[in-house]
Design a protein around this motif. Structure first.
Motif, PDB file in Angstrom:
ATOM      1  N   CYS A 133      -7.257   0.394  -6.666  1.00  0.00           N
ATOM      2  CA  CYS A 133      -5.882   0.422  -5.999  1.00  0.00           C
ATOM      3  C   CYS A 133      -4.893   0.625  -7.256  1.00  0.00           C
ATOM      4  O   CYS A 133      -4.741  -0.360  -8.007  1.00  0.00           O
ATOM      5  CB  CYS A 133      -5.853  -0.864  -5.388  1.00  0.00           C
ATOM      6  SG  CYS A 133      -4.170  -0.905  -4.354  1.00  0.00           S
ATOM      7  N   PRO A 134      -3.955   1.615  -7.008  1.00  0.00           N
ATOM      8  CA  PRO A 134      -2.894   1.742  -7.990  1.00  0.00           C
ATOM      9  C   PRO A 134      -1.930   0.970  -8.066  1.00  0.00           C
ATOM     10  O   PRO A 134      -1.207   0.640  -8.713  1.00  0.00           O
ATOM     11  CB  PRO A 134      -2.256   3.262  -7.543  1.00  0.00           C
ATOM     12  CG  PRO A 134      -2.589   3.170  -6.005  1.00  0.00           C
ATOM     13  CD  PRO A 134      -3.848   2.552  -5.891  1.00  0.00           C
ATOM     14  N   CYS A 190      -8.952   3.461  -2.238  1.00  0.00           N
ATOM     15  CA  CYS A 190      -9.543   2.691  -1.793  1.00  0.00           C
ATOM     16  C   CYS A 190     -10.812   2.983  -0.693  1.00  0.00           C
ATOM     17  O   CYS A 190     -11.839   2.492  -0.578  1.00  0.00           O
ATOM     18  CB  CYS A 190      -9.138   1.179  -1.324  1.00  0.00           C
ATOM     19  SG  CYS A 190      -8.075   1.470   0.234  1.00  0.00           S
ATOM     20  N   CYS A 240       0.904  -1.439   0.011  1.00  0.00           N
ATOM     21  CA  CYS A 240      -0.052   0.020  -0.112  1.00  0.00           C
ATOM     22  C   CYS A 240       0.758   1.313  -0.210  1.00  0.00           C
ATOM     23  O   CYS A 240       1.683   1.354   0.728  1.00  0.00           O
ATOM     24  CB  CYS A 240      -0.851   0.018   1.171  1.00  0.00           C
ATOM     25  SG  CYS A 240      -1.681   1.564   1.278  1.00  0.00           S
ATOM     26  N   ILE A 241       0.476   2.126  -0.847  1.00  0.00           N
ATOM     27  CA  ILE A 241       1.320   3.476  -0.922  1.00  0.00           C
ATOM     28  C   ILE A 241       0.303   4.618  -0.229  1.00  0.00           C
ATOM     29  O   ILE A 241       0.599   5.715  -0.375  1.00  0.00           O
ATOM     30  CB  ILE A 241       1.809   3.885  -2.298  1.00  0.00           C
ATOM     31  CG1 ILE A 241       0.427   3.946  -3.241  1.00  0.00           C
ATOM     32  CG2 ILE A 241       2.487   2.857  -2.959  1.00  0.00           C
ATOM     33  CD1 ILE A 241       0.799   4.510  -4.597  1.00  0.00           C
ATOM     34  N   CYS A 245      -2.725   5.931  -0.615  1.00  0.00           N
ATOM     35  CA  CYS A 245      -3.228   7.003  -1.567  1.00  0.00           C
ATOM     36  C   CYS A 245      -4.700   7.375  -1.264  1.00  0.00           C
ATOM     37  O   CYS A 245      -5.144   8.130  -1.564  1.00  0.00           O
ATOM     38  CB  CYS A 245      -3.162   6.468  -3.166  1.00  0.00           C
ATOM     39  SG  CYS A 245      -4.601   5.172  -3.435  1.00  0.00           S
ATOM     40  N   SER A 246      -5.345   6.417  -0.576  1.00  0.00           N
ATOM     41  CA  SER A 246      -6.898   6.478  -0.209  1.00  0.00           C
ATOM     42  C   SER A 246      -7.946   6.320  -1.183  1.00  0.00           C
ATOM     43  O   SER A 246      -8.982   6.507  -0.872  1.00  0.00           O
ATOM     44  CB  SER A 246      -7.076   7.809   0.539  1.00  0.00           C
ATOM     45  OG  SER A 246      -6.979   8.877  -0.302  1.00  0.00           O
ATOM     46  N   ILE A 275      -8.216  -0.546   3.059  1.00  0.00           N
ATOM     47  CA  ILE A 275      -6.840  -1.238   3.442  1.00  0.00           C
ATOM     48  C   ILE A 275      -6.846  -1.200   5.125  1.00  0.00           C
ATOM     49  O   ILE A 275      -5.909  -2.095   5.399  1.00  0.00           O
ATOM     50  CB  ILE A 275      -5.896  -0.187   2.759  1.00  0.00           C
ATOM     51  CG1 ILE A 275      -4.310  -0.588   2.935  1.00  0.00           C
ATOM     52  CG2 ILE A 275      -5.759   1.134   3.500  1.00  0.00           C
ATOM     53  CD1 ILE A 275      -4.159  -2.003   2.367  1.00  0.00           C
TER      54      ILE A 275
HETATM   55  S1  SF4 Z   1      -6.114   2.096  -2.895  1.00  0.00           S
HETATM   56 FE1  SF4 Z   1      -5.953   1.584  -0.825  1.00  0.00          FE
HETATM   57  S2  SF4 Z   1      -4.612  -0.189  -0.541  1.00  0.00           S
HETATM   58 FE2  SF4 Z   1      -4.330   0.623  -2.613  1.00  0.00          FE
HETATM   59  S3  SF4 Z   1      -2.442   2.048  -2.368  1.00  0.00           S
HETATM   60 FE3  SF4 Z   1      -4.256   3.223  -1.999  1.00  0.00          FE
HETATM   61  S4  SF4 Z   1      -4.657   3.380   0.030  1.00  0.00           S
HETATM   62 FE4  SF4 Z   1      -3.319   1.580  -0.403  1.00  0.00          FE
END
Ligand code: SF4
Lengths: 255, 516
Positions: free
Chosen positions: B396-397, B337, B331-332, B334-335, B360
């Motif tokens: 999710c990236p 999800c 996980c990076i 990014c939010s 996440i």
């Molecule tokens: S989409 Fe969710 S699980 Fe995927 S990188 Fe972003 S925060 Fe992490």
């Protein structure tokens, strides 16, 4: 084609009309529909709730019932059960099964289809001779949309139905909030999701909200019934099997 | 020579029970019960998540190679996790070579102690902070306050949360649950010397915060940050942000202390090419974030002259030890999800009880802190806080298959839980379903459910645990006949024969047409 029909435990027991329609539709398209009588349940509820040992016999039974080479394809009126067979049986077999089970699972997995993808991808038909003179909106269930990637297939089938008035559902791809035991364990969050889904359905003014899974329809239909909404739910197969000579007639209590 | 069998390596430790912010004090359904009643929260969340969803789809849709970028991100992260020890040691070497000091913290307690020691050594009793999830996770602010050091959050949203003595509810937009009237109230009450005539115009609110923060930037000698990425190849740390307040912290003070989760390391500088495209587009829905700060050790006469990197485990090695669960470490933050999650949208971030909310959070929190650390551990409810709709996986990236991880953690939970009523029921159900004869008998039994139905054929009340269902949904009485008994009946056979005949008739008609 010789098609093994998997009724799904929910369809067999609680929503037989959707399964009848599937059987009739496939026969009407000229196929040999067989119903292996030893079939029961795919075990999806077990796996999704966290149980992987318990469904081993169910996974084995499924592979045995439908593994026979004389069955060309296994078809079911449920995106989530097809998803379970295609994605989860492998997980269960890898972890708790033996080599024979793993082989059996791989065999059935390769010929398992949800109804709409079977019609469009395998039989290559979109015009199935259906007649349904009602206003209809379509809810793509999450498992058909994101696990099986059925995409536009159900809509292609619906657009080809004679006399249908198909209206787009706003925010169609949002989950209805069912999620199996999620609707029980997190009933309030599930209900909040359902309310938004019902609000979107109401804006379409549809007589019927359809989908490819009786489980989600049970949840949406149960909610619509409770608020006495003017829209009822109906499985996609029931629309596709309705014809001018034998049109759809409602029988179920919860609409 | 004798040898000693040391046994199987034990599972690496999780974040210690009772420390940090990786566990709520009640289960998800209990917390959601209250949050769902907060109309204001639901409105704010609904509006914010829908706006950001649309923005994200615009900027991810415009890239012809978006899917390839996701694949690259996923592959790079997977490679990183596969050789994490080696990369971390390389990072340590490089940072040290460039004049920084590296500290290893087994858990949040150790990290807090290290940071406290470092701050105390500077003689400062105040620190400014860059928005950081790692320090939130370990409860660093609470710890610093307990030893007489005042932390000041400088990210606007974090500042609002801190001033309100609140907890963030979103990874990226920590104050997503507050509207501007509430923010005005918080500022009036908490910022010393603020103009009492402050109104709720966003620009005025931002200006008030800016004036307050400027003073902090100019006077505070120590800053604490997290890191989005740490490059093993060069020892470079990277922080990505929108406001520039982070950069102030990273450049103005004499001492900089960075707390970084060990999973944030990347092999090469060039890998940033992928992640600096994936991250802003997925998180804020922007093509590029306004500020990307990078620094490598200490640069003489430029920026902080004393740099410390605290590498934080706190349960990450335990997650890494799980063949399936480790994917959550990719996980990076990014939010994306969170923003697409229908459950998060309704229940809000606080219901998860952890620094990491949303999909996440539901798979990361139980792995970092465990879900069986105490009886009825609230963390064991997190993997069930999902309808498994799969929207998170699509967004999710780095292509983390969150639904599969949720199912896996549910399995781990049932395996750990011993004999429960639910397990017995599941066993019983499978026991019936594996025997077609019993199954058909049970189907007949289900038809008895008809007696529960009212005259209209609907069942409107169910006993626990199904009462949550019947509170808002009816269910039809089971039909008189199952599909299989219909099929075996004369009516079923006749119907199927008629359908087959219809096909033959159609075929004949078609042939006639063709002959004509
Ligand atoms: S989409 Fe969710 S699980 Fe995927 S990188 Fe972003 S925060 Fe992490």
């Amino acid at each position: 084609m010789r098609i093994g029909l998997f009724a799904t435990c929910l369809g067999d027991t609680l929503f037989p009309e959707a399964v009848k329609s599937t059987a009739v539709l496939l026969a009407r398209l000229g196929h040999d529909v067989v119903f292996p009588p030893g079939q029961t349940c795919c075990g999806q509820m077990h796996v999704n709730t966290g149980y992987q040992r318990e469904p081993v016999p169910l996974v084995r039974n499924f592979a045995e019932q439908f593994g026979d080479a004389s069955i060309d394809a296994v078809v079911m009126p449920s995106g989530s059960c097809a998803g379970s067979v295609r994605h989860q049986h492998e997980i269960v077999a890898e972890r708790y099964g033996d080599a024979a089970l793993r082989a059996g699972v791989a065999t059935v997995k390769a010929k398992t289809y949800e109804l709409s993808e079977f019609l469009v991808d395998v039989l290559e038909v979109t015009q199935v001779g259906a007649y349904f003179p009602h206003r209809v909106t379509y809810h793509p269930t999450c498992h058909s949309l994101r696990m099986l990637r059925v995409g536009e297939k159900p809509l292609k089938l619906l657009r080809a139905v004679d006399s249908i008035d198909l209206v787009e559902l706003p925010e169609a791809d949002s989950c209805c909030g069912f999620g199996g035991t999620f609707a029980i364990k997190n009933a309030e969050t599930s209900t909040a999701m359902l309310q938004d889904k019902m609000r979107n359905i109401a804006t379409t003014g549809a007589d019927v909200c359809t989908a490819g899974d009786s489980s989600c329809l049970m949840h949406i239909g149960g909610g619509l019934s409770r608020i006495a909404a003017g829209t009822r739910t109906l499985h996609l197969a029931q629309i596709l099997s309705s014809t001018r000579t034998s049109p759809y007639v409602p029988t179920e209590a919860v609409r | 020579m004798s040898s000693t069998f040391l046994g199987m390596p034990a599972t690496p430790p999780r974040s210690p029970y009772g420390t940090g912010n990786l566990r709520g004090d009640r289960t998800f359904p209990e917390a959601a019960h209250d949050e769902l009643r907060n109309e204001q929260l639901r409105r704010n969340l609904g509006r914010a998540t829908h706006t950001i969803r649309a923005k994200r789809l615009n900027v991810t849709g415009e890239l012809p190679d978006w899917e390839e970028l996701r694949d690259a991100g996923s592959a790079l992260k997977t490679d990183t996790m596969n050789r994490l020890p080696e990369l971390l040691e390389q990072l340590e070497r490089k940072v040290t070579e460039r004049g920084g000091t590296v500290h290893w913290a087994r858990d949040g307690v150790e990290a807090n102690e290290i940071v406290t020691r470092l701050v105390k050594a500077t003689g400062s009793s105040e620190v400014i902070k860059v928005k950081s999830m790692a320090t939130q996770e370990i409860g660093l602010n609470e710890h610093l306050e307990s030893v007489g050091i005042t932390p000041c959050e400088t990210d606007l949203a974090e500042l609002i949360v801190q001033l309100a003595h609140d907890k963030p509810s979103h990874i990226l937009v920590p104050a997503i649950h507050r509207n501007r009237d509430e923010i005005r109230q918080i500022f009036l009450k908490e910022i010393p010397g603020i103009d009492p005539g402050l109104d709720n115009v966003p620009a005025h609110l931002a200006a008030a915060a800016r004036a307050y923060l400027r003073d902090k930037f100019m006077t505070t000698k120590v800053a604490i940050s997290g890191a989005n990425f740490g490059i093993a190849e060069t020892g470079t740390l990277c922080v990505v942000e929108s406001e520039g307040n982070g950069r102030m912290c990273l450049t103005l003070p004499d001492t900089l202390i960075t707390v970084m989760g060990i999973e944030k390391v990347l092999p090469r500088y060039q890998d940033l090419e992928v992640f600096l495209q994936l991250l802003p587009r997925s998180s804020t829905g922007e093509r590029m974030n306004p500020y990307t700060s990078m620094w490598t050790g200490v640069t003489p006469d430029d920026g902080p002259q004393d740099f410390h990197l605290v590498l934080l485990d706190n349960g990450r090695t335990a997650a890494l030890a799980d063949r399936i669960g480790r994917e959550a470490l990719n996980c990076i933050r990014c939010s994306a999800c969170l923003n697409v999650c229908p459950v998060y949208e309704r229940a809000g971030g606080h219901a998860y009880g952890s620094t990491y909310p949303g999909p996440i959070g539901a798979v990361l929190t139980p792995q970092l802190a465990g879900m069986h650390a105490a009886k009825d551990d609230p963390n064991s409810s997190l993997p069930y806080a999902s309808s498994l709709c799969g929207a998170c996986f699509d967004a999710c990236p780095v292509k983390i298959d969150i639904p599969s991880l949720l199912v896996e953690l549910r399995h781990q939970h049932t395996e750990e839980s011993g004999t429960t009523v639910e397990k017995l029921a599941m066993k019983a159900a499978a026991g019936v379903m594996k025997r077609p004869k019993l199954y058909t008998a049970a189907q007949k039994g289900a038809a008895i459910g008809r007696v529960m139905a009212g005259r209209d054929g609907k069942i409107s009340h169910l006993p626990p645990p199904f009462d949550g269902w019947s509170d808002s949904r009816d269910i039809a009485a089971p039909p008189k006949q199952t599909f299989r008994s219909w099929l075996a009946s004369a009516e079923g056979a006749a119907t199927m024969r008629a359908a087959a005949n219809e096909h033959e008739k159609n075929q004949k008609n078609q042939k006639k047409e063709e002959e004509k």
